[in-house]
Design a protein around this motif. Sequence first.
Motif, mmCIF file in Angstrom:
data_model
loop_
_atom_site.group_PDB
_atom_site.id
_atom_site.type_symbol
_atom_site.label_atom_id
_atom_site.label_comp_id
_atom_site.label_asym_id
_atom_site.label_seq_id
_atom_site.Cartn_x
_atom_site.Cartn_y
_atom_site.Cartn_z
ATOM 1 N N GLY A 144 4.527 -3.884 1.859
ATOM 2 C CA GLY A 144 3.560 -4.565 2.723
ATOM 3 C C GLY A 144 2.169 -4.011 2.537
ATOM 4 N N LYS A 194 -4.929 12.465 11.474
ATOM 5 C CA LYS A 194 -6.345 12.826 11.463
ATOM 6 C C LYS A 194 -6.960 12.319 10.170
ATOM 7 C CE LYS A 194 -7.295 16.844 8.904
ATOM 8 N NZ LYS A 194 -7.897 18.089 8.677
ATOM 9 N N PRO A 195 -8.221 12.072 10.045
ATOM 10 C CA PRO A 195 -9.240 12.265 11.049
ATOM 11 C C PRO A 195 -9.355 11.056 11.982
ATOM 12 C CG PRO A 195 -10.255 11.562 8.993
ATOM 13 C CD PRO A 195 -8.790 11.659 8.742
ATOM 14 N N GLY A 231 2.229 3.984 4.821
ATOM 15 C CA GLY A 231 1.850 5.065 3.890
ATOM 16 C C GLY A 231 3.121 5.688 3.339
ATOM 17 N N SER A 259 4.612 5.549 0.542
ATOM 18 C CA SER A 259 4.652 6.121 -0.812
ATOM 19 C C SER A 259 3.704 7.308 -0.938
ATOM 20 C CB SER A 259 4.238 5.047 -1.828
ATOM 21 O OG SER A 259 2.918 4.603 -1.536
ATOM 22 N N GLY A 260 3.100 7.726 0.193
ATOM 23 C CA GLY A 260 2.052 8.748 0.128
ATOM 24 C C GLY A 260 2.574 10.174 0.184
ATOM 25 N N LEU A 277 -7.943 2.414 7.279
ATOM 26 C CA LEU A 277 -6.973 1.343 7.546
ATOM 27 C C LEU A 277 -6.359 1.414 8.947
ATOM 28 C CD1 LEU A 277 -5.097 1.327 4.107
ATOM 29 C CD2 LEU A 277 -6.720 -0.376 4.944
ATOM 30 N N TYR A 278 -6.681 2.483 9.708
ATOM 31 C CA TYR A 278 -6.035 2.644 11.017
ATOM 32 C C TYR A 278 -6.281 1.432 11.916
ATOM 33 C CZ TYR A 278 -5.716 7.722 10.001
ATOM 34 O OH TYR A 278 -5.460 8.954 9.454
ATOM 35 N N LEU A 335 1.847 12.695 2.394
ATOM 36 C CA LEU A 335 2.279 13.244 3.681
ATOM 37 C C LEU A 335 3.710 12.816 4.008
ATOM 38 C CD1 LEU A 335 1.208 14.890 6.146
ATOM 39 C CD2 LEU A 335 0.713 12.707 7.231
ATOM 40 N N LYS A 369 -3.563 -5.100 4.928
ATOM 41 C CA LYS A 369 -4.608 -6.126 5.044
ATOM 42 C C LYS A 369 -4.037 -7.545 5.140
ATOM 43 C CE LYS A 369 -8.059 -3.298 2.887
ATOM 44 N NZ LYS A 369 -8.729 -2.890 1.683
ATOM 45 N N TYR A 371 5.562 19.357 11.959
ATOM 46 C CA TYR A 371 5.840 17.921 12.070
ATOM 47 C C TYR A 371 7.194 17.649 12.736
ATOM 48 C CZ TYR A 371 1.637 16.479 9.637
ATOM 49 O OH TYR A 371 0.325 16.241 9.326
ATOM 50 N N ARG A 406 2.290 -0.647 -0.282
ATOM 51 C CA ARG A 406 2.222 -1.768 -1.227
ATOM 52 C C ARG A 406 3.106 -1.575 -2.455
ATOM 53 N NH1 ARG A 406 -4.011 -1.269 -1.998
ATOM 54 N NH2 ARG A 406 -3.115 0.805 -2.259
HETATM 55 N N1 LIG Z 1 -1.278 14.997 2.941
HETATM 56 C C1 LIG Z 1 -1.451 15.836 3.918
HETATM 57 O O1 LIG Z 1 -1.009 16.994 3.890
HETATM 58 C C2 LIG Z 1 -2.191 15.437 5.164
HETATM 59 C C3 LIG Z 1 -2.421 16.411 6.135
HETATM 60 C C4 LIG Z 1 -3.072 16.034 7.302
HETATM 61 C C5 LIG Z 1 -3.471 14.740 7.488
HETATM 62 N N2 LIG Z 1 -3.252 13.797 6.520
HETATM 63 C C6 LIG Z 1 -3.663 12.416 6.768
HETATM 64 O O2 LIG Z 1 -2.532 11.577 6.606
HETATM 65 C C7 LIG Z 1 -2.913 10.331 6.052
HETATM 66 C C8 LIG Z 1 -2.133 10.093 4.782
HETATM 67 O O3 LIG Z 1 -2.430 11.092 3.850
HETATM 68 P P1 LIG Z 1 -1.722 11.187 2.426
HETATM 69 O O4 LIG Z 1 -2.161 12.484 1.853
HETATM 70 O O5 LIG Z 1 -0.278 10.919 2.527
HETATM 71 O O6 LIG Z 1 -2.453 10.004 1.651
HETATM 72 P P2 LIG Z 1 -2.004 9.304 0.290
HETATM 73 O O7 LIG Z 1 -1.062 10.159 -0.479
HETATM 74 O O8 LIG Z 1 -3.258 8.857 -0.371
HETATM 75 O O9 LIG Z 1 -1.196 8.035 0.781
HETATM 76 C C9 LIG Z 1 -1.801 6.881 1.286
HETATM 77 C C10 LIG Z 1 -0.723 5.866 1.555
HETATM 78 O O10 LIG Z 1 -1.315 4.680 2.079
HETATM 79 C C11 LIG Z 1 -0.759 3.555 1.378
HETATM 80 N N3 LIG Z 1 -1.726 2.448 1.364
HETATM 81 C C12 LIG Z 1 -2.966 2.450 0.853
HETATM 82 N N4 LIG Z 1 -3.551 1.246 1.034
HETATM 83 C C13 LIG Z 1 -2.644 0.471 1.681
HETATM 84 C C14 LIG Z 1 -2.648 -0.846 2.151
HETATM 85 N N5 LIG Z 1 -3.708 -1.650 2.003
HETATM 86 N N6 LIG Z 1 -1.550 -1.301 2.764
HETATM 87 C C15 LIG Z 1 -0.464 -0.526 2.925
HETATM 88 N N7 LIG Z 1 -0.408 0.756 2.523
HETATM 89 C C16 LIG Z 1 -1.484 1.246 1.899
HETATM 90 C C17 LIG Z 1 -0.478 4.094 -0.007
HETATM 91 O O11 LIG Z 1 0.552 3.363 -0.632
HETATM 92 P P3 LIG Z 1 0.376 2.161 -1.666
HETATM 93 O O12 LIG Z 1 -0.731 2.522 -2.589
HETATM 94 O O13 LIG Z 1 1.723 2.099 -2.292
HETATM 95 O O14 LIG Z 1 0.084 0.978 -0.824
HETATM 96 C C18 LIG Z 1 0.069 5.466 0.334
HETATM 97 O O15 LIG Z 1 1.427 5.383 0.668
HETATM 98 C C19 LIG Z 1 -4.415 10.419 5.843
HETATM 99 O O16 LIG Z 1 -5.063 9.872 6.946
HETATM 100 C C20 LIG Z 1 -4.701 11.907 5.804
HETATM 101 O O17 LIG Z 1 -6.005 12.187 6.258
HETATM 102 C C21 LIG Z 1 -2.603 14.126 5.358
#
Ligand SMILES: NC(=O)c1ccc[n+]([C@@H]2O[C@H](COP(=O)([O-])OP(=O)(O)OC[C@H]3O[C@@H](n4cnc5c(N)ncnc54)[C@H](OP(=O)(O)O)[C@@H]3O)[C@@H](O)[C@H]2O)c1
Length: 485
Positions: A84, A147-148, A9, A11-12, A120-121, A14, A87, A408, A43
């Motif tokens: 990567g 979480k979750p 994750g 590029s996401g 995906l976990y 968090l 899947k 964190y 990815r």
């Molecule tokens: N953001 C927060 O403040 C926060 C707070 C508490 C908990 N969380 C939890 O933390 C997790 C991440 O949250 P987020 O907000 O960072 O989500 P996000 O911005 O949607 O990021 C999701 C990440 O997963 C990657 N991804 C998606 N499909 C993939 C695949 N098939 N293979 C590899 N990578 C893949 C995406 O990158 P690519 O599209 O480049 O593959 C992206 O880097 C979630 O479970 C969320 O519930 C987040």
Amino acid sequence: MAYTIVIFGASGDLTSRKLIPALYSLFKKDKLDQLVRIVGVSRSPFGHDEYRLALRETTKKFAGKLFDEASWDAFSENIYYQPGDIKQSADFDALAGFLSEIEEGQPAGRVYYLSTMPQLYEEAIVQLGGAGLADDSDGFRRVIIEKPFGTDLATAQALNESIHKVFREDQIYRIDHYLGKETVQNIFALRFANSIFEPLWNRNYVDHVQITVAEEVVIGRRAGYYDSAGILRDMFQNHILQLMMITAMEPPARYDAALVRDEKVKVLHSVRKMTGADFASNTVRGQYHGYLQEEGVPPGSQTETYAALKLYCDNWRWKGVPFYLRSGKAMSCRTTQIVIQFRQVPHILFGEKTRTPVGNRLVIQVQPAEGIQLHFEAKVPESEMKTRTSTLDFDFNETSGGTMPDAYQRLLLDAILGDASLFARSDEVELAWGIIDPILAAWRSPAAPQLFPYEPGFWGPSEANGWMGDQKREWFDVCPVLTKS
Ligand SMILES: NC(=O)c1ccc[n+]([C@@H]2O[C@H](COP(=O)([O-])OP(=O)(O)OC[C@H]3O[C@@H](n4cnc5c(N)ncnc54)[C@H](OP(=O)(O)O)[C@@H]3O)[C@@H](O)[C@H]2O)c1
């Protein structure tokens, strides 16, 4: 031994908003005593330098005053990006090869951080196992799971079962970032490092406990997730029950992950199961006006954006003391607070003509500012013998010189060091779902209690106030008692 932190994750949101700024802050404060390499996996196509540059901008923004170019350059030398897809098993083989390359064949501990979609976990864990990446013969292997954790008891159990096929329980770190907050950890200190609170911390002196997680925000564009989750899954199963466990638990014999978690789990075991009429009499459901008009919310949705629960812990310490737990979106302000409401004095000597004192309160404020406020009665100067409520404030930020670490930082450091005290164990997660599931089922049944609408900007449905009033109690509806210093 050097460590490698692999973030799925990469590029996401968090990763850029919390994880990298937290790791950078730890580096800057010299808390990372060994070489720490960070490998981002997702990815999106990035080169190493391109990824470092993107993180530099976000870290500059989120690390605030702490950021400086020289230390960032030193820190980011050890950041890598490996494209990567979770899947694709070939991508995990490539990741295994890349990790061996940067670790130069030397033993290294690894932390795999699953900061990606919850769907995906399981696949990520299976793939890690398949590629031999869980093998800990030449260094520890730990996995942090965001979480979750499941969406109900059955899914949480299934996820635990799958993970346990690859990692032992002591390698699994289920994160709840509330536990990384200094004020939450301070509850341990308050209760178990002082002799003045603990004797009062029981049914003989406490009338009830309120735990509130109020958010000012509405759901915005998160209907896709929120409408199927609702507030019980989003807030109660994890954060609020965690706060309740720490407030209600017995002192452990030692501050040690196994013993702390044993005591927390005992609290969940003691929570009285709701049955029959309890689902209506011990809960309040609400939905803010305007929710149905939010983008993506299905017409007529019955999803709660507010909930209040009354739980009892049937044990020696808490028998008969209600724990009122509530959370809502579109509330009057953002605050997370635990209120220990002590009993009224047995005989009121002062001020009974003008007002009835409310009894002492200890307010533990978890956010936005972190601190504690004690409410007590004191004489009104120049009055005959009237009293009013006065306060003693402890502002954590002030005492820490204005630099409270983000949750964190603590949690990442603990995972690197192998201390799981502040992470949820499998039984804890499953027991928490075991409390929430029956309420969810009752709320989704034809006999569900009424869903009360409420105006945004207040403290939820007026019926929730009436409900407390009927029990001769009232909500502590005060926007942060402590403001950020
Ligand atoms: N953001 C927060 O403040 C926060 C707070 C508490 C908990 N969380 C939890 O933390 C997790 C991440 O949250 P987020 O907000 O960072 O989500 P996000 O911005 O949607 O990021 C999701 C990440 O997963 C990657 N991804 C998606 N499909 C993939 C695949 N098939 N293979 C590899 N990578 C893949 C995406 O990158 P690519 O599209 O480049 O593959 C992206 O880097 C979630 O479970 C969320 O519930 C987040």
